[in-house]
Design a protein around this motif. Structure first.
Motif, mmCIF file in Angstrom:
data_model
loop_
_atom_site.group_PDB
_atom_site.id
_atom_site.type_symbol
_atom_site.label_atom_id
_atom_site.label_comp_id
_atom_site.label_asym_id
_atom_site.label_seq_id
_atom_site.Cartn_x
_atom_site.Cartn_y
_atom_site.Cartn_z
ATOM 1 N N VAL A 204 -8.029 -6.724 -23.624
ATOM 2 C CA VAL A 204 -8.424 -6.348 -22.522
ATOM 3 C C VAL A 204 -6.986 -6.366 -21.629
ATOM 4 N N GLU A 205 -6.166 -7.449 -21.885
ATOM 5 C CA GLU A 205 -4.966 -7.159 -21.252
ATOM 6 C C GLU A 205 -4.058 -6.104 -21.660
ATOM 7 N N VAL A 206 -3.935 -5.920 -23.215
ATOM 8 C CA VAL A 206 -3.200 -5.157 -23.577
ATOM 9 C C VAL A 206 -3.677 -3.616 -23.147
ATOM 10 N N LEU A 207 -4.841 -3.281 -23.180
ATOM 11 C CA LEU A 207 -5.406 -2.091 -22.611
ATOM 12 C C LEU A 207 -5.133 -1.704 -21.219
ATOM 13 N N ALA A 208 -5.271 -2.768 -20.436
ATOM 14 C CA ALA A 208 -4.866 -2.502 -18.873
ATOM 15 C C ALA A 208 -3.519 -2.200 -18.609
ATOM 16 N N ALA A 209 -2.706 -3.087 -19.467
ATOM 17 C CA ALA A 209 -1.317 -2.801 -19.260
ATOM 18 C C ALA A 209 -0.576 -1.340 -19.899
ATOM 19 N N ILE A 210 -1.357 -0.988 -21.059
ATOM 20 C CA ILE A 210 -0.820 0.337 -21.641
ATOM 21 C C ILE A 210 -1.335 1.425 -20.605
ATOM 22 N N ARG A 211 -2.567 1.349 -20.085
ATOM 23 C CA ARG A 211 -3.128 2.301 -19.263
ATOM 24 C C ARG A 211 -2.593 2.438 -18.017
ATOM 25 N N ASP A 212 -1.998 1.493 -17.345
ATOM 26 C CA ASP A 212 -1.115 1.517 -16.147
ATOM 27 C C ASP A 212 0.275 2.234 -16.430
ATOM 28 N N ILE A 213 0.870 1.667 -17.291
ATOM 29 C CA ILE A 213 2.384 2.244 -17.598
ATOM 30 C C ILE A 213 2.367 3.584 -18.002
ATOM 31 N N VAL A 214 1.114 4.008 -18.720
ATOM 32 C CA VAL A 214 1.082 5.506 -19.083
ATOM 33 C C VAL A 214 0.879 6.386 -17.775
ATOM 34 N N GLU A 215 0.313 5.694 -16.732
ATOM 35 C CA GLU A 215 0.074 6.357 -15.527
ATOM 36 C C GLU A 215 1.146 6.258 -14.623
ATOM 37 N N GLN A 216 1.873 5.425 -14.578
ATOM 38 C CA GLN A 216 3.100 5.210 -13.924
ATOM 39 C C GLN A 216 4.107 6.205 -14.193
ATOM 40 N N PHE A 217 4.175 6.359 -15.557
ATOM 41 C CA PHE A 217 5.263 7.099 -15.678
ATOM 42 C C PHE A 217 4.803 8.509 -16.020
ATOM 43 N N ASN A 218 3.427 8.806 -15.886
ATOM 44 C CA ASN A 218 2.866 10.110 -16.261
ATOM 45 C C ASN A 218 3.339 10.790 -17.621
ATOM 46 N N THR A 219 3.281 9.872 -18.454
ATOM 47 C CA THR A 219 3.310 9.871 -19.976
ATOM 48 C C THR A 219 2.386 10.418 -20.436
ATOM 49 N N ALA A 220 2.449 11.638 -21.426
ATOM 50 C CA ALA A 220 1.405 12.093 -22.078
ATOM 51 C C ALA A 220 0.957 11.352 -23.382
ATOM 52 N N ALA A 221 -0.398 10.910 -23.822
ATOM 53 C CA ALA A 221 -0.338 10.007 -25.004
ATOM 54 C C ALA A 221 -1.387 10.397 -25.891
ATOM 55 N N ILE A 222 -1.328 10.245 -27.194
ATOM 56 C CA ILE A 222 -2.526 10.356 -28.098
ATOM 57 C C ILE A 222 -2.818 9.103 -28.431
ATOM 58 N N TYR A 223 -3.960 8.645 -28.087
ATOM 59 C CA TYR A 223 -4.674 7.424 -28.641
ATOM 60 C C TYR A 223 -5.581 7.489 -29.707
ATOM 61 N N ILE A 224 -4.982 6.901 -30.744
ATOM 62 C CA ILE A 224 -6.072 7.027 -32.004
ATOM 63 C C ILE A 224 -6.713 5.602 -32.168
ATOM 64 N N THR A 225 -8.021 5.667 -32.417
ATOM 65 C CA THR A 225 -8.852 4.442 -32.623
ATOM 66 C C THR A 225 -10.045 4.872 -33.124
ATOM 67 N N HIS A 226 -10.633 3.756 -33.659
ATOM 68 C CA HIS A 226 -12.051 4.032 -34.333
ATOM 69 C C HIS A 226 -12.973 3.548 -33.257
ATOM 70 N N ASP A 227 -12.496 2.711 -32.325
ATOM 71 C CA ASP A 227 -13.465 2.072 -31.393
ATOM 72 C C ASP A 227 -13.765 2.954 -30.099
ATOM 73 N N LEU A 228 -14.970 3.310 -29.961
ATOM 74 C CA LEU A 228 -15.416 4.250 -28.941
ATOM 75 C C LEU A 228 -15.495 3.758 -27.699
ATOM 76 N N ALA A 229 -15.546 2.298 -27.637
ATOM 77 C CA ALA A 229 -15.489 1.708 -26.099
ATOM 78 C C ALA A 229 -14.175 1.706 -25.478
ATOM 79 N N VAL A 230 -13.293 1.358 -26.742
ATOM 80 C CA VAL A 230 -11.811 1.432 -26.099
ATOM 81 C C VAL A 230 -11.634 2.891 -25.640
#
Lengths: 560, 294
Positions: A204-230
């Motif tokens: 939860v903490e890592v997800l929140a941190a990643i989401r915030d920082i990507v938004e703050q810097f307006n970075t594009a991201a490709i997020y690869i995962t097998h977990d739908l909820a994530v």
């Protein structure tokens, strides 16, 4: 910092950043080239987060790396084009690509522990790319790194960089790696399963941190995962891949609400498996006041654990890594004799050490492991794997043994055609089935399942869980099911034991444990399990901040 | 292309050992082929020496140091024995002794190494320190010393070199077995109640065999060279048994006369060493999972 962003021009949201067309990638194995990615198109705009999901082997990681213009050793890009900011990454020179990597495109790997060099301090590795690309001096880069640590809500951001990778936790290291990727303010970051190896509460903490920082810097991201909820929490848009082909692509919300393809729907359905609980009366295994420790009793890994396992039922042992779940299994199997306390099995005292148990007793308690890859000897074919316990415990040989192997194979929904296969000629799910058959061959009373579904894809997970449930119904076998995944618990358990730091926090029937009120730790654990609601993370952070239950989550909302 | 790959669920016919071997051989590089051909021909020479050799092993045929002629293709040695015959018999003795020695040290070192990995603790410590002591003394000097104490017979040579060389096998088998004993399937076997020999020979050995086989080839070269060196120094295989090392020594004086005779057994030694190394290189490359970057 500001001047750096200015130098590249303003990051306009919505302009096309990556454009992949008709991409084909081949991989070399078994002396042949196989196509891994078969003609995939991908578009990514600036500031957008694209979620890529699929089973293992779907080509997600290969596609992610290809977006950097990189093909792993043993892979080659055969067809298609990869445009990054107007330049075809396939055609540019190696030197040009290297200039882009790190500075404009960054990569965050699944296992941060493996990606950091253990011999260097974290901050030195964080600033390496920025200095190496000549973007900033060491001093400014380090100052920037410290501010990034703060933004990523690492504890003590001014000094944490001075530590070595082994001195911080897995979740902190994953965030440090995100800081490393951010150090040059890239236009694109590829996150390859960044939270898969983490516990839910840390996730939860890592997800929140990643989401915030990507938004703050307006970075594009490709997020690869097998977990739908994530992926539902992180991405604006979702791509579903299977066998190297695109199955479906849609904005997150509409994808979650109305998946179109059957395959996508089946992915969505998996998490809904639930079993009505059945109470048991007669107890098969009683663990009383057990303490256990590795070495000479320095730190107790199990602390006064008392658990009752009813016959023919499933007891799920839930907890994060380090909670003592697996140690509990070792204490039951006799690999780690307890320091204190007793274990009764079938009403009789269980001898503590493995060496002092007789064959009959060993037969009655079997174990299934998390990773079927390491649980099967790569040099033994299916016949030998399943046949050995038949021969060892029941004295079956020759044709009788073969017939019994066939019977067991049919029981696990496979058949005789597989008897000559080696483990590497089977899929992950099939391997786990063979492990189940090996345990069943002994005709045990109790099977300890240690995270048996964690290494498998979601659809395969569901199949294995259904198989285990069916076998329990038919054979009356008891399971002690060790897991960290609450969805799995819902699907299979009759009773739940929640463990935290070697202690039993809560135990009881599934319905009791899963419904409020919860003890504090159970509450934290249950609320940290991602749900298929794109607003889940936001709501959770708000809720945690208002109830002031979790200090880091509170900080999270304040800083963002 | 992908259609040809093995898909999960699709049943393939079992690949037999012979077919696997054939497939492996087809991909062998030229150097490996060269090595295999040399080794096989040496093997044939060694096995059928009495049938192939024109004369008896220690039959004196005429004058000493005869130059090559139709009767003696490679001339005669210092006692007038046929050089070609001696070379062929030399293959039998030198290779035979080296092979027995390596097999012996392989089983001794390999067994103890795997045991150390399984049990760890004091057994590992004691064996490890003994091996350290053995390895700290230069092998050739140690062997010379022991041989001069117990006397040099073929049996003694085999036993002494096997013992000294088993330290290398011990180290390598211990370290590769260490990686295997921690696997879940070994734990599963232990939980099943299997005894130590099952765990050693059925669970662990098959998984570390490729590494050990490669090491076997390398050690064979070293043992073979050690025996030749011992023979050259006079403490190895004793006359009149034909042996390449002693043949070099016995005919060494001819070098000063510009004759190639002493170079022949030396060349035989060198050729076999190179051949074995070629094969081992290829084998190691195949089994280590190293991949040519393409």
């Amino acid at each position: 910092m500001k001047s750096r962003t200015d130098a590249k021009g303003p990051r306009e949201k919505g302009k096309v950043l990556v454009e992949i067309k008709g991409l084909h990638i081949e991989g070399y194995s078994d002396d042949r080239w196989h196509e891994i990615v078969k003609g995939v198109d991908l578009n990514l705009n600036r500031g957008e987060v694209l979620g890529v999901i699929g089973e293992s082997g779907a080509g997600k990681s290969t596609l992610g790396l290809a977006a950097m213009g990189f093909a792993r050793p043993g892979c080659r890009i055969t067809k298609g084009s990869i445009f990054f900011d107007g330049r075809d990454l396939i055609k540019v020179s190696d030197a040009e690509r290297r200039r882009l990597w790190g500075s404009r495109i960054a990569y965050v790997a699944q296992s941060a522990a493996a990606a950091f060099n253990p011999a260097h301090r974290i901050i030195d590795q964080t600033v390496e790319t920025a200095i190496g690309h000549g973007i900033s001096s060491r001093e400014t880069a380090e100052k920037d790194a410290r501010s990034l640590y703060g933004r990523l809500r690492l504890p003590d951001p001014d000094r944490i960089g001075e530590r070595f990778p082994h001195q911080v936790s897995g979740g902190q290291l994953q965030r440090a790696m995100t800081a490393m990727a951010m150090s040059c303010r890239p236009d694109l970051i590829i996150f390859d399963e960044p939270t898969t190896a983490l516990d839910v509460t840390t996730q939860v903490e890592v997800l929140a941190a990643i989401r915030d920082i990507v938004e703050q810097f307006n970075t594009a991201a490709i997020y690869i995962t097998h977990d739908l909820a994530v992926v539902a929490q992180m991405a604006h848009r979702i791509m579903v891949l299977r066998y190297g082909k695109l199955v479906e692509e849609a904005p997150t919300r509409s994808m979650l609400k109305t998946p179109k393809e059957d395959y996508t729907k089946s992915l969505w359905a998996v998490r809904k498996l639930a079993k009505p609980e059945v109470r048991g009366s007669d107890s098969i295994l009683r663990i009383q006041n057990v303490d256990a420790a590795y070495g000479k009793g320095l730190v107790k890994v199990l602390d006064n654990v008392t658990i009752n396992v009813p016959r023919g039922r499933t007891v799920a042992v839930v907890g994060e890594s380090g909670s003592g779940k697996s140690t509990l299994a070792r204490a039951i199997t006799g690999l780690l004799p307890p320091l204190k306390g007793q274990i009764h099995f079938n009403g009789k005292l269980l001898p503590p050490a493995l060496a002092t148990r007789d064959k009959e007793l060993l037969r009655r308690i079997q174990m299934i492991y998390q990773s079927p890859d390491t649980a099967l000897n790569p040099r033994q074919c299916v016949r030998d794997v399943i046949g050995r316990p038949l021969e060892f415990y029941h004295g079956f040989t020759g044709r009788k043994r073969d017939a019994k192997v066939g019977e067991l194979l049919r029981l696990i929904e496979m058949d005789e055609r597989y008897v000559d296969r080696l483990p590497n000629e089977l899929s992950g799910g099939q391997k786990q089935r063979i492990c189940i058959a090996r345990a069943l061959a002994a005709e045990p009373d109790l099977i300890i399942c240690d995270e048996v579904t964690s290494a498998l894809d979601q659809i395969v997970q569901e199949e294995i869980l259904k198989l285990l449930l069916r076998l329990q119904k038919e054979l009356g076998v008891t399971y002690v099911f060790i897991t960290h995944d609450i969805a799995t618990v819902r699907a299979i358990a009759d009773e739940i034991v929640v463990m935290h730091q070697g202690r039993v926090v809560q135990q009881g029937a599934k319905s009791e444990v899963l419904s409020p009120p919860h003890p504090a730790y159970t509450e934290l654990l249950l609320s940290s399990v991602p749900e298929m609601d794109p607003d889940w993370l936001t709501n959770l952070l708000v809720k945690r901040a208002s109830t002031q239950g979790n200090s880091s989550a509170r900080k999270a909302v304040q800083t963002s | 292309m992908s259609e040809a790959s093995i898909k999960a669920g699709e049943v393939v016919a079992r690949r037999t050992m012979a077919r696997n071997a054939l497939r492996l051989l087809r991909t062998a590089p030229a150097t490996a082929w060269f090595g295999m051909i040399v080794i096989v021909s040496y093997g044939v020479l060694a096995l059928f020496a009495p049938l192939i050799a024109p004369y008896g092993e220690s039959q004196v045929m005429g004058d000493a140091y005869l130059p090559s002629s139709t009767a003696h293709w490679l001339g005669t040695d210092q006692l007038g024995r046929d050089m070609l015959t001696r070379l062929i018999y030399g293959a039998r003795n030198t290779i035979g002794i080296a092979l027995i020695t390596v097999l012996l040290s392989f089983s001794l070192g390999g067994t103890l190494g795997i045991l150390s990995a399984i049990f760890r603790g004091w057994l590992d410590q004691v064996l490890g320190r003994i091996v350290d002591v053995f390895m700290s003394i230069p092998q050739l000097i140690f062997a010379l010393m022991l041989l001069s104490i117990v006397g040099s017979s073929a049996t003694n040579i085999i036993l002494i070199i096997a013992l000294l060389d088993s330290t290398r096998f011990y180290r390598i088998s211990r370290s590769v077995a260490m990686n295997v004993v921690v696997m879940d399937y070994v734990e599963a076997a232990r939980l099943r109640g299997e005894n130590t020999s099952w765990i050693m020979f059925r669970e662990i050995l098959p998984n570390i065999l490729p590494t050990l086989v490669a090491e076997f080839g390398l050690r064979f070269c070293f043992v073979f060279l050690t025996i030749s060196a011992l023979s050259f120094l006079g403490l190895g295989i004793q006359p009149p048994t034909a042996d390449w090392g002693s043949m070099v020594r016995e005919n060494a004086t001819l070098i000063t006369y510009g004759k190639f005779t002493p170079l022949l057994p030396a060349g035989a030694i060198a050729l076999l060493t190179v051949a074995v190394n070629f094969v081992v290189d290829w084998f190691l490359h195949k089994t280590s999972g190293l991949r040519d970057e393409k």
